[in-house]
Design a protein around this motif. Structure first.
Motif, PDB file in Angstrom:
ATOM      1  N   LEU A 186       0.803  -1.223  -0.020  1.00  0.00           N
ATOM      2  CA  LEU A 186       0.092  -0.091   0.155  1.00  0.00           C
ATOM      3  C   LEU A 186       0.889   1.229  -0.182  1.00  0.00           C
ATOM      4  O   LEU A 186       0.422   2.456  -0.606  1.00  0.00           O
ATOM      5  CB  LEU A 186      -0.797   0.027   1.457  1.00  0.00           C
ATOM      6  CG  LEU A 186      -2.017  -1.069   1.364  1.00  0.00           C
ATOM      7  CD1 LEU A 186      -2.639  -1.301   2.375  1.00  0.00           C
ATOM      8  CD2 LEU A 186      -3.004  -1.105   0.162  1.00  0.00           C
ATOM      9  N   GLN A 187       2.134   1.339   0.349  1.00  0.00           N
ATOM     10  CA  GLN A 187       3.053   2.487   0.517  1.00  0.00           C
ATOM     11  C   GLN A 187       3.819   2.591  -0.885  1.00  0.00           C
ATOM     12  O   GLN A 187       4.184   3.657  -1.222  1.00  0.00           O
ATOM     13  CB  GLN A 187       4.289   2.029   1.470  1.00  0.00           C
ATOM     14  CG  GLN A 187       3.653   2.481   2.874  1.00  0.00           C
ATOM     15  CD  GLN A 187       4.902   2.350   3.800  1.00  0.00           C
ATOM     16  OE1 GLN A 187       5.309   1.297   4.160  1.00  0.00           O
ATOM     17  NE2 GLN A 187       5.760   3.665   4.230  1.00  0.00           N
ATOM     18  N   ALA A 188       3.453   1.495  -1.817  1.00  0.00           N
ATOM     19  CA  ALA A 188       3.802   1.765  -3.157  1.00  0.00           C
ATOM     20  C   ALA A 188       3.564   3.124  -3.679  1.00  0.00           C
ATOM     21  O   ALA A 188       4.424   3.730  -4.589  1.00  0.00           O
ATOM     22  CB  ALA A 188       3.547   0.531  -4.025  1.00  0.00           C
ATOM     23  N   LEU A 189       2.343   3.557  -3.738  1.00  0.00           N
ATOM     24  CA  LEU A 189       1.791   4.731  -4.251  1.00  0.00           C
ATOM     25  C   LEU A 189       2.412   6.079  -3.627  1.00  0.00           C
ATOM     26  O   LEU A 189       2.258   7.146  -4.414  1.00  0.00           O
ATOM     27  CB  LEU A 189       0.206   4.916  -4.054  1.00  0.00           C
ATOM     28  CG  LEU A 189      -0.600   3.748  -4.635  1.00  0.00           C
ATOM     29  CD1 LEU A 189      -2.109   3.606  -4.573  1.00  0.00           C
ATOM     30  CD2 LEU A 189      -0.188   3.586  -6.085  1.00  0.00           C
ATOM     31  N   ASP A 190       3.135   5.832  -2.410  1.00  0.00           N
ATOM     32  CA  ASP A 190       3.920   7.011  -1.708  1.00  0.00           C
ATOM     33  C   ASP A 190       5.125   7.164  -2.650  1.00  0.00           C
ATOM     34  O   ASP A 190       5.922   8.136  -2.386  1.00  0.00           O
ATOM     35  CB  ASP A 190       3.982   6.802  -0.395  1.00  0.00           C
ATOM     36  CG  ASP A 190       2.972   6.701   0.291  1.00  0.00           C
ATOM     37  OD1 ASP A 190       1.805   7.108  -0.301  1.00  0.00           O
ATOM     38  OD2 ASP A 190       2.806   6.129   1.531  1.00  0.00           O
TER      39      ASP A 190
END
Length: 203
Positions: free
Chosen positions: A112-116
């Motif tokens: 979910l942190q990929a988009l950051d």
């Protein structure tokens, strides 16, 4: 002396371990084959030390560094980098860019942190290992790959329309929180107007 000692250090993707709770050494071992730069965040350090691998940079708070000063000798030459668990990812990536590493495997990062990481993937090639899943970004919006019959995960900004083409036909779907897709053996093409990440199960 084996040939990999002649590889220019920064040519190999760095290995940056932020969390090792759900990671097994056999997942990380192939990434270490060519002696890459290894960064480890303090919360993963005990686990990684138990693997007996060489660490180049340890990211930790000042108090953690003081309590573990002996590591400078035990892991020589190793360096400490000031960080908190909250900013370890950002600090580690800044360090890699400053030291001219333009590729890294990020271990133990929730996908979910990929988009950051959208700004970073314009500067670096990044892959993520989250438990049994490996994620890699598609920056140009058009992706084609041969898959074995399997389930893949497409991760992108919520609502981004994605076009999928393979022998099952053509499908257009909006990305939702967990967009899992059964793909047949063969070439699958995926197109979107923005950056998206592909997740493949590796165990």
């Amino acid at each position: 002396m084996s040939s990999h000692h002649f590889v220019k250090e920064q040519q190999e993707p760095a290995v940056f371990i932020l969390n090792a709770d759900e990671i097994h050494f056999d997942q990380v071992s192939p990434l270490l084959e060519w002696v890459p730069t290894v960064l480890v965040a303090e919360q993963a350090l005990d686990q990684v030390l138990s693997w007996g691998i060489k660490i180049d940079v340890i990211l930790g708070s000042e108090s953690f560094q003081k309590e573990n000063i002996q590591l400078l000798e035990e892991q020589y030459p190793v360096r400490f980098l000031n960080s908190t668990p909250e900013n370890a990812l950002e600090e580690g990536l800044q360090y890699l860019l400053a030291s001219k590493h333009y590729a890294a495997h990020l271990i133990g990062i929730p996908h979910l942190q990929a988009l950051d990481l959208q700004d970073k993937i314009q500067l670096m090639d990044l892959t993520l290992l989250d438990g049994d899943w490996k994620y890699y970004p598609v920056k140009e919006g058009d992706f084609k790959k041969w898959f074995a019959k399997s389930t893949i995960h497409i991760h992108a900004k919520e609502g981004l329309p994605v076009e999928v083409i393979n022998e099952n036909g053509k499908l257009i779907l909006p990305i939702t929180y967990a967009t899992f897709l059964e793909v047949p053996e063969g070439i699958t093409e995926i197109k979107a107007s923005g950056i998206f990440w592909i997740g493949e199960q590796i165990r």
